[in-house]
Every structure is written in C-alpha cells, then in structure tokens.
Design a protein around this motif. Structure first.
Motif, PDB file in Angstrom:
ATOM      1  N   LYS A   1      10.664 -54.045  53.184  1.00  0.00           N
ATOM      2  CA  LYS A   1      10.869 -55.411  52.731  1.00  0.00           C
ATOM      3  C   LYS A   1      12.100 -55.339  51.740  1.00  0.00           C
ATOM      4  O   LYS A   1      11.792 -54.753  50.848  1.00  0.00           O
ATOM      5  CB  LYS A   1       9.700 -56.224  52.346  1.00  0.00           C
ATOM      6  N   LEU A   2      12.978 -56.279  51.955  1.00  0.00           N
ATOM      7  CA  LEU A   2      14.357 -56.123  51.163  1.00  0.00           C
ATOM      8  C   LEU A   2      13.871 -56.752  49.720  1.00  0.00           C
ATOM      9  O   LEU A   2      13.242 -57.739  49.809  1.00  0.00           O
ATOM     10  CB  LEU A   2      15.459 -56.680  51.596  1.00  0.00           C
ATOM     11  N   PRO A   3      14.536 -56.119  48.773  1.00  0.00           N
ATOM     12  CA  PRO A   3      14.128 -56.567  47.425  1.00  0.00           C
ATOM     13  C   PRO A   3      14.924 -58.165  47.212  1.00  0.00           C
ATOM     14  O   PRO A   3      16.076 -58.482  47.838  1.00  0.00           O
ATOM     15  CB  PRO A   3      14.680 -55.856  46.316  1.00  0.00           C
ATOM     16  N   SER A   4      14.549 -58.958  46.294  1.00  0.00           N
ATOM     17  CA  SER A   4      15.126 -60.415  46.136  1.00  0.00           C
ATOM     18  C   SER A   4      16.496 -60.341  45.568  1.00  0.00           C
ATOM     19  O   SER A   4      17.194 -61.176  45.554  1.00  0.00           O
ATOM     20  CB  SER A   4      14.010 -61.265  45.737  1.00  0.00           C
ATOM     21  N   HIS A   5      16.567 -59.233  44.791  1.00  0.00           N
ATOM     22  CA  HIS A   5      17.980 -59.404  43.911  1.00  0.00           C
ATOM     23  C   HIS A   5      19.303 -58.813  44.858  1.00  0.00           C
ATOM     24  O   HIS A   5      20.347 -59.092  44.286  1.00  0.00           O
ATOM     25  CB  HIS A   5      17.824 -58.248  42.906  1.00  0.00           C
TER      26      HIS A   5
ATOM     27  N   GLY B   1      24.182 -54.838  53.470  1.00  0.00           N
ATOM     28  CA  GLY B   1      25.038 -55.576  54.240  1.00  0.00           C
ATOM     29  C   GLY B   1      25.069 -54.966  55.610  1.00  0.00           C
ATOM     30  O   GLY B   1      25.218 -55.567  56.715  1.00  0.00           O
ATOM     31  N   VAL B   2      25.404 -53.670  55.555  1.00  0.00           N
ATOM     32  CA  VAL B   2      25.745 -52.989  56.732  1.00  0.00           C
ATOM     33  C   VAL B   2      24.451 -52.713  57.656  1.00  0.00           C
ATOM     34  O   VAL B   2      24.268 -52.811  58.817  1.00  0.00           O
ATOM     35  CB  VAL B   2      26.495 -51.590  56.687  1.00  0.00           C
ATOM     36  N   PHE B   3      23.490 -51.996  56.679  1.00  0.00           N
ATOM     37  CA  PHE B   3      22.493 -51.781  57.589  1.00  0.00           C
ATOM     38  C   PHE B   3      20.989 -52.051  57.483  1.00  0.00           C
ATOM     39  O   PHE B   3      20.031 -51.773  58.100  1.00  0.00           O
ATOM     40  CB  PHE B   3      21.988 -50.094  57.000  1.00  0.00           C
ATOM     41  N   LYS B   4      20.927 -53.462  56.841  1.00  0.00           N
ATOM     42  CA  LYS B   4      19.821 -54.251  56.707  1.00  0.00           C
ATOM     43  C   LYS B   4      18.702 -54.256  57.954  1.00  0.00           C
ATOM     44  O   LYS B   4      17.621 -54.229  57.629  1.00  0.00           O
ATOM     45  CB  LYS B   4      20.126 -55.451  56.287  1.00  0.00           C
ATOM     46  N   ASP B   5      19.341 -54.467  59.020  1.00  0.00           N
ATOM     47  CA  ASP B   5      18.252 -54.444  60.372  1.00  0.00           C
ATOM     48  C   ASP B   5      17.809 -53.402  60.548  1.00  0.00           C
ATOM     49  O   ASP B   5      17.123 -53.347  61.799  1.00  0.00           O
ATOM     50  CB  ASP B   5      19.002 -55.304  61.532  1.00  0.00           C
ATOM     51  N   HIS B   6      18.171 -52.107  60.141  1.00  0.00           N
ATOM     52  CA  HIS B   6      17.742 -50.940  60.848  1.00  0.00           C
ATOM     53  C   HIS B   6      17.076 -50.016  59.548  1.00  0.00           C
ATOM     54  O   HIS B   6      16.940 -48.841  60.041  1.00  0.00           O
ATOM     55  CB  HIS B   6      18.987 -50.163  61.180  1.00  0.00           C
ATOM     56  N   ILE B   7      16.771 -50.696  58.566  1.00  0.00           N
ATOM     57  CA  ILE B   7      16.108 -49.979  57.295  1.00  0.00           C
ATOM     58  C   ILE B   7      14.750 -49.518  57.620  1.00  0.00           C
ATOM     59  O   ILE B   7      14.013 -50.674  58.049  1.00  0.00           O
ATOM     60  CB  ILE B   7      16.383 -50.677  56.036  1.00  0.00           C
ATOM     61  N   THR B   8      14.222 -48.488  57.826  1.00  0.00           N
ATOM     62  CA  THR B   8      12.868 -48.337  57.937  1.00  0.00           C
ATOM     63  C   THR B   8      12.141 -47.874  56.849  1.00  0.00           C
ATOM     64  O   THR B   8      10.715 -48.251  56.920  1.00  0.00           O
ATOM     65  CB  THR B   8      12.904 -47.022  59.153  1.00  0.00           C
ATOM     66  N   ARG B   9      12.552 -47.659  55.775  1.00  0.00           N
ATOM     67  CA  ARG B   9      11.904 -47.478  54.583  1.00  0.00           C
ATOM     68  C   ARG B   9      12.807 -47.981  53.322  1.00  0.00           C
ATOM     69  O   ARG B   9      13.827 -47.694  53.111  1.00  0.00           O
ATOM     70  CB  ARG B   9      11.500 -46.018  54.100  1.00  0.00           C
ATOM     71  N   TYR B  10      12.062 -48.581  52.414  1.00  0.00           N
ATOM     72  CA  TYR B  10      12.590 -49.058  50.922  1.00  0.00           C
ATOM     73  C   TYR B  10      11.611 -48.533  49.979  1.00  0.00           C
ATOM     74  O   TYR B  10      10.569 -48.772  49.910  1.00  0.00           O
ATOM     75  CB  TYR B  10      12.945 -50.428  50.958  1.00  0.00           C
ATOM     76  N   SER B  11      12.049 -47.744  48.987  1.00  0.00           N
ATOM     77  CA  SER B  11      11.153 -47.321  47.956  1.00  0.00           C
ATOM     78  C   SER B  11      11.454 -47.848  46.470  1.00  0.00           C
ATOM     79  O   SER B  11      12.691 -47.587  46.035  1.00  0.00           O
ATOM     80  CB  SER B  11      11.237 -45.979  47.828  1.00  0.00           C
ATOM     81  N   PRO B  12      10.965 -49.152  46.001  1.00  0.00           N
ATOM     82  CA  PRO B  12      11.253 -49.606  44.814  1.00  0.00           C
ATOM     83  C   PRO B  12      11.115 -48.644  43.513  1.00  0.00           C
ATOM     84  O   PRO B  12      11.933 -48.560  42.596  1.00  0.00           O
ATOM     85  CB  PRO B  12      10.107 -50.630  44.770  1.00  0.00           C
ATOM     86  N   CYS B  13      10.153 -47.608  43.577  1.00  0.00           N
ATOM     87  CA  CYS B  13       9.891 -46.537  42.738  1.00  0.00           C
ATOM     88  C   CYS B  13      11.071 -45.606  42.527  1.00  0.00           C
ATOM     89  O   CYS B  13      11.576 -45.311  41.632  1.00  0.00           O
ATOM     90  CB  CYS B  13       8.685 -45.961  42.945  1.00  0.00           C
ATOM     91  N   GLU B  14      11.691 -44.996  43.865  1.00  0.00           N
ATOM     92  CA  GLU B  14      12.769 -44.342  43.593  1.00  0.00           C
ATOM     93  C   GLU B  14      14.177 -44.709  43.954  1.00  0.00           C
ATOM     94  O   GLU B  14      15.085 -44.036  44.037  1.00  0.00           O
ATOM     95  CB  GLU B  14      12.538 -43.116  44.744  1.00  0.00           C
ATOM     96  N   SER B  15      14.183 -45.884  44.055  1.00  0.00           N
ATOM     97  CA  SER B  15      15.307 -46.637  44.489  1.00  0.00           C
ATOM     98  C   SER B  15      15.978 -46.258  45.512  1.00  0.00           C
ATOM     99  O   SER B  15      17.296 -45.875  45.298  1.00  0.00           O
ATOM    100  CB  SER B  15      16.259 -46.860  42.951  1.00  0.00           C
ATOM    101  N   PHE B  16      15.451 -46.170  46.671  1.00  0.00           N
ATOM    102  CA  PHE B  16      15.976 -45.726  47.762  1.00  0.00           C
ATOM    103  C   PHE B  16      15.984 -46.521  49.123  1.00  0.00           C
ATOM    104  O   PHE B  16      14.935 -46.982  49.232  1.00  0.00           O
ATOM    105  CB  PHE B  16      15.974 -44.361  48.027  1.00  0.00           C
ATOM    106  N   TYR B  17      17.016 -46.574  49.980  1.00  0.00           N
ATOM    107  CA  TYR B  17      16.736 -46.838  51.366  1.00  0.00           C
ATOM    108  C   TYR B  17      16.654 -45.782  52.425  1.00  0.00           C
ATOM    109  O   TYR B  17      17.868 -45.098  52.141  1.00  0.00           O
ATOM    110  CB  TYR B  17      17.499 -48.307  51.804  1.00  0.00           C
ATOM    111  N   PHE B  18      16.274 -45.875  53.507  1.00  0.00           N
ATOM    112  CA  PHE B  18      16.169 -45.056  54.542  1.00  0.00           C
ATOM    113  C   PHE B  18      16.277 -45.427  55.997  1.00  0.00           C
ATOM    114  O   PHE B  18      15.550 -46.265  56.333  1.00  0.00           O
ATOM    115  CB  PHE B  18      14.960 -43.957  54.540  1.00  0.00           C
ATOM    116  N   CYS B  19      17.258 -44.832  56.792  1.00  0.00           N
ATOM    117  CA  CYS B  19      17.435 -45.334  58.218  1.00  0.00           C
ATOM    118  C   CYS B  19      17.349 -43.903  59.008  1.00  0.00           C
ATOM    119  O   CYS B  19      17.919 -42.846  58.553  1.00  0.00           O
ATOM    120  CB  CYS B  19      18.656 -46.049  58.334  1.00  0.00           C
ATOM    121  N   SER B  20      17.029 -44.192  60.350  1.00  0.00           N
ATOM    122  CA  SER B  20      16.762 -42.809  61.184  1.00  0.00           C
ATOM    123  C   SER B  20      17.392 -43.243  62.406  1.00  0.00           C
ATOM    124  O   SER B  20      16.904 -44.425  62.899  1.00  0.00           O
ATOM    125  CB  SER B  20      15.548 -42.262  61.424  1.00  0.00           C
ATOM    126  N   PHE B  21      18.301 -42.556  63.114  1.00  0.00           N
ATOM    127  CA  PHE B  21      18.629 -43.238  64.310  1.00  0.00           C
ATOM    128  C   PHE B  21      18.686 -41.872  65.375  1.00  0.00           C
ATOM    129  O   PHE B  21      19.241 -40.674  65.152  1.00  0.00           O
ATOM    130  CB  PHE B  21      20.267 -43.521  64.320  1.00  0.00           C
TER     131      PHE B  21
END
Length: 203
Positions: free
Chosen positions: A38-42, A89-109
């Motif tokens: 889930k993407l953060p509100s900011h 903005g580029v990868f939003k529909d393909h993000i498989t993990r978001y980590s609030p603690c470590e401040s990272f987003y991850f995608c796999s193709f």
C-alpha cells in the motif's frame, strides 16, 4: 514509528508492544508484511515530462550494460538517483512490497510477458535489447521456456536466476555526522540477467 524509546509497526492494525531496536521491527515487517504494498499518503503526483525523463535515463543506463561480448553474459546491476515520487509515478502499479521501516519499494519482473510489461512501463518496446548488426544481439532475459533449447543455460551461484528475472528496488539512503547533520537521497537499483546471441539461435 519511533515513540518512547521503542519502534512500532505502522502497518499493523492492532497496537503492538513495540520493538527495542529498528532491526527487530525490520524482522517483524519481513515476517508479517512481506506482501504489503500500500502506497504511503505522502506521495505526490509528478509531471509527465519528469516521468519521461526518468524512463529515458533508465533505458540509457541499461543499454550501456548490454555489451557485445558473448563471454561476458550474466548478472548486471546499476543504480541511478531519483525521487520517491518519481519512482512511484513510474512503477506504482507493479510494486510488490513497500517497507515503511526501511523506506524501500520492491518490484520483480519475470515470466513470458515480463519483457512486454516493462516495455509498456518505459514506453519503449525495445528497452532491453541492443542490436549490434551482423546477426549479433544482446538482451535482458526474463523468460526461458521449460522445454526450450537454451544454449546459454549454465550452473550458477548468482542471486538472480539464469532463467530470467529483473528486480527493481528504490530506497532512501544516507547518514549523519557528529553534529547530527543528516544527509540522504533516494536511488533505484536494477538487477537483471542478460545474454548475447546470434540471430540463428532464434530460427
């Protein structure tokens, strides 16, 4: 979330007892929220021109890794700086993990349709291939049929499968000095497997 000397999970719907260290919270996120995306509100919307610039920068960096060298095939990694808003903005529909603690987003193709999927994201159907002429082609491999005749299949200890995968990870990194002056910036890292072939392999 850091409160009262403890770290609390911002994903859990129920209040947890908190963790004494950030690493404890990181382990909790990995065990309990490995699929949270889930993407953060900011996050703020970015102009199309800036998104197009980032896509072009990604393709330019990647193309330089597709060398005309049959013996140098294998795993490649590259990074470039970009804002969190631009990455989402580029990868939003393909993000498989978001980590609030470590401040990272991850995608796999990976898989049969992965190459075309990334082509749609980057607005370039030939994003991951480079033609050197005289029947020589280098490209990112994201799929190999199970019953296919793979001339490049080899035993490997690489982190990415030789059968093909691209991982994309955005993370905020930085540090601080002795006077607590903080410095940080976001960057995105791409990891992929590439090969170099003659056209006759496709015939």
């Amino acid at each position: 979330m850091h409160m009262g000397g403890k770290f609390y999970c911002s994903i859990c719907t129920r209040r947890t007892k908190g963790f004494k260290t950030r690493s404890g919270l990181q382990r909790h996120e990995t065990l309990k929220h490995i699929s949270y995306n889930k993407l953060p509100s900011h996050i703020q919307q970015i102009s199309n021109s800036e998104l197009s610039y980032l896509k072009s920068a990604i393709i330019k960096k990647l193309q330089k890794r597709l060398r005309n060298n049959y013996t140098a095939v294998g795993e490649q990694t590259f990074s470039l700086h970009c804002s969190e808003n631009a990455f989402v903005g580029v990868f939003k529909d393909h993000i498989t993990r978001y980590s609030p603690c470590e401040s990272f987003y991850f995608c796999s193709f990976k898989g049969e349709n992965a190459f075309d999927e990334i082509g749609q994201i980057l607005d370039d159907e030939k994003w991951g291939e480079r033609n050197y002429g005289k029947g020589q082609l280098s490209f990112v491999r994201l799929y190999v049929p199970e019953n296919g005749d793979d001339n490049h299949k080899q035993k490997t200890k690489m982190k990415l499968s030789a059968n093909g995968e691209m991982t994309v990870k955005w993370q905020m990194t930085g540090g601080k000095d002795k006077e607590n002056h903080k410095f940080e910036a976001g960057s995105v890292q791409f990891r992929f497997f590439w090969i170099n072939v003659k056209y006759r392999f496709f015939l």
